[in-house]
Design an enzyme around this catalytic site. Sequence first.
Site, PDB file in Angstrom:
ATOM      1  N   ASP A 190       8.857  45.188  45.239  1.00  0.00           N
ATOM      2  CA  ASP A 190       8.882  45.467  43.622  1.00  0.00           C
ATOM      3  C   ASP A 190       8.937  46.683  42.718  1.00  0.00           C
ATOM      4  O   ASP A 190       7.925  47.885  43.440  1.00  0.00           O
ATOM      5  CB  ASP A 190       9.239  44.433  42.691  1.00  0.00           C
ATOM      6  CG  ASP A 190       7.156  43.975  43.131  1.00  0.00           C
ATOM      7  OD1 ASP A 190       6.989  44.779  43.788  1.00  0.00           O
ATOM      8  OD2 ASP A 190       6.982  42.805  42.954  1.00  0.00           O
ATOM      9  N   CYS A 239       4.113  44.551  47.552  1.00  0.00           N
ATOM     10  CA  CYS A 239       4.803  43.888  46.158  1.00  0.00           C
ATOM     11  C   CYS A 239       3.590  43.847  45.595  1.00  0.00           C
ATOM     12  O   CYS A 239       2.028  44.479  46.057  1.00  0.00           O
ATOM     13  CB  CYS A 239       5.320  42.698  45.303  1.00  0.00           C
ATOM     14  SG  CYS A 239       4.478  41.332  46.448  1.00  0.00           S
ATOM     15  N   THR A 278       0.969  42.082  45.658  1.00  0.00           N
ATOM     16  CA  THR A 278      -0.144  41.218  46.251  1.00  0.00           C
ATOM     17  C   THR A 278       0.828  40.823  47.926  1.00  0.00           C
ATOM     18  O   THR A 278      -0.376  40.991  48.712  1.00  0.00           O
ATOM     19  CB  THR A 278      -0.614  39.685  45.970  1.00  0.00           C
ATOM     20  OG1 THR A 278       1.187  38.923  45.385  1.00  0.00           O
ATOM     21  CG2 THR A 278      -0.972  39.526  44.433  1.00  0.00           C
ATOM     22  N   HIS A 292      -0.440  38.319  67.721  1.00  0.00           N
ATOM     23  CA  HIS A 292      -0.487  37.154  68.711  1.00  0.00           C
ATOM     24  C   HIS A 292       0.541  36.202  67.822  1.00  0.00           C
ATOM     25  O   HIS A 292       1.442  35.526  68.350  1.00  0.00           O
ATOM     26  CB  HIS A 292      -1.115  36.425  68.173  1.00  0.00           C
ATOM     27  CG  HIS A 292      -2.645  36.328  68.135  1.00  0.00           C
ATOM     28  ND1 HIS A 292      -3.649  35.933  68.100  1.00  0.00           N
ATOM     29  CD2 HIS A 292      -3.064  37.151  69.961  1.00  0.00           C
ATOM     30  CE1 HIS A 292      -4.770  36.453  68.883  1.00  0.00           C
ATOM     31  NE2 HIS A 292      -4.336  37.050  70.060  1.00  0.00           N
ATOM     32  N   HIS A 327       1.348  33.206  73.071  1.00  0.00           N
ATOM     33  CA  HIS A 327       1.913  33.282  71.867  1.00  0.00           C
ATOM     34  C   HIS A 327       2.803  32.872  71.865  1.00  0.00           C
ATOM     35  O   HIS A 327       3.770  32.208  71.150  1.00  0.00           O
ATOM     36  CB  HIS A 327       1.100  34.205  71.961  1.00  0.00           C
ATOM     37  CG  HIS A 327      -0.254  34.663  71.003  1.00  0.00           C
ATOM     38  ND1 HIS A 327      -1.408  33.919  71.035  1.00  0.00           N
ATOM     39  CD2 HIS A 327      -0.371  35.354  72.117  1.00  0.00           C
ATOM     40  CE1 HIS A 327      -2.517  34.101  71.373  1.00  0.00           C
ATOM     41  NE2 HIS A 327      -2.286  35.116  72.075  1.00  0.00           N
TER      42      HIS A 327
HETATM   43  C1  RB5 Z   1       4.725  41.086  40.148  1.00  0.00           C
HETATM   44  O1  RB5 Z   1       3.694  41.180  38.833  1.00  0.00           O
HETATM   45  C2  RB5 Z   1       3.634  40.790  40.686  1.00  0.00           C
HETATM   46  O2  RB5 Z   1       3.365  39.165  40.775  1.00  0.00           O
HETATM   47  C3  RB5 Z   1       4.478  40.434  42.086  1.00  0.00           C
HETATM   48  O3  RB5 Z   1       4.780  41.877  42.653  1.00  0.00           O
HETATM   49  C4  RB5 Z   1       3.867  40.160  43.460  1.00  0.00           C
HETATM   50  O4  RB5 Z   1       2.646  40.223  43.919  1.00  0.00           O
HETATM   51  C5  RB5 Z   1       4.425  38.620  43.469  1.00  0.00           C
HETATM   52  O5  RB5 Z   1       3.692  37.840  44.669  1.00  0.00           O
END
Ligand code: RB5
Length: 364
Positions: free
Chosen positions: A8, A66, A68, A99, A134
Amino acid sequence: MLIALGSDHAGFTLKESLKGYLVQNGHEVVDMGTDIEEISCDYPDYAILVANCVADKKADKGILICGTGIGMSIAANKVPGAYAAVVHDLETARLSRTHNNSNILTLGARLLSETVAMEIVNTWLNADFEGNRHLRRFEKITNEEKRICRTDSVKNAKTVIFNHPLIQHKVTMIRDKNTSVKEFRELVQEIAGLMVYEITRDLPLKKTTVETPVAKTEAYTLAGKKLAIVPVLRAGLGMVDGILQLIPNAKVGHIGLYRDPQTFEPVEYYCKLPGDIEERDILVIDPMLATGGSASAAISLIKRKGAKKISLVCLIGAPEGVARVHSDHPDVDIFIAALDDHLNDHAYIVPGLGDAGDRLYGTK
Ligand code: RB5
């Protein structure tokens, strides 16, 4: 290795760096977007694109980024056959392969430096699934997928019935017994072209640069996926030109089968396929899917010649034919413009449109 990449807006910059890093290290990359950091977008859109690409084996592995890594993994794991792992360090990168047999890596661009992200990618790509205990655990996951999808294949073979108004309108016209041979032939080509436009919606793209009379710009071309169309003689020929108009570089094979009038079983009389059939996505085309006997025999024949990824494209199908092909070939997707009611005692589709070959060539 062919790697599908997606991000994203939050992951865009890291995606661009990883793309260069992967290419430098000898990998081929399909970038499925996003293409702009400045415009906020939704991570599931890219997660699902990349996950389908990997689950369909159009790419060997996927990497999603993204903020996180969490949203990407949640979304990608909704696709059967996608096994996405959020990874934050080298140890989880290694374990997610050895695994868990992950085939998609998801990274958090807001939590990782570029250097650590590259090390993670390197570790992840070079670690192999260990199998043994596994494998037993991994199979419990794939078994659950099969239960949910009620299919033998990891990615369930689907039947897609086209409800596009243009297709429905033209199908009504070819059903009409008063439609002339000329009109019938033209309409079959048009419907085949419209169907292929939809069927090829997920073909992977790669970025390129093009110089217009005004400026140089980044653009997309097909990522080298090879296609072949294989009409089942003779009625399948009626759909070939409509498809070739859209995919002029597709190779064309031919299969000749006739239906034994007593047993209704298909008998092969001709088979000529492109030499590199095993590297191509194959569209088997036949206007009518009646008992499914010919379609199933044609698919078996093409598989014996080495083809790995086959779809069946028909204009009108009977439920009996759809069930037969799915049962004989659970890995083959079926695309039809209309699903009719049943077969009559002569194995004709009801209401159908009669004998497609006769109506195409005016032989009745
Ligand atoms: C976007 O701001 C953020 O929410 C997205 O990139 C991501 O981290 C979602 O899991």
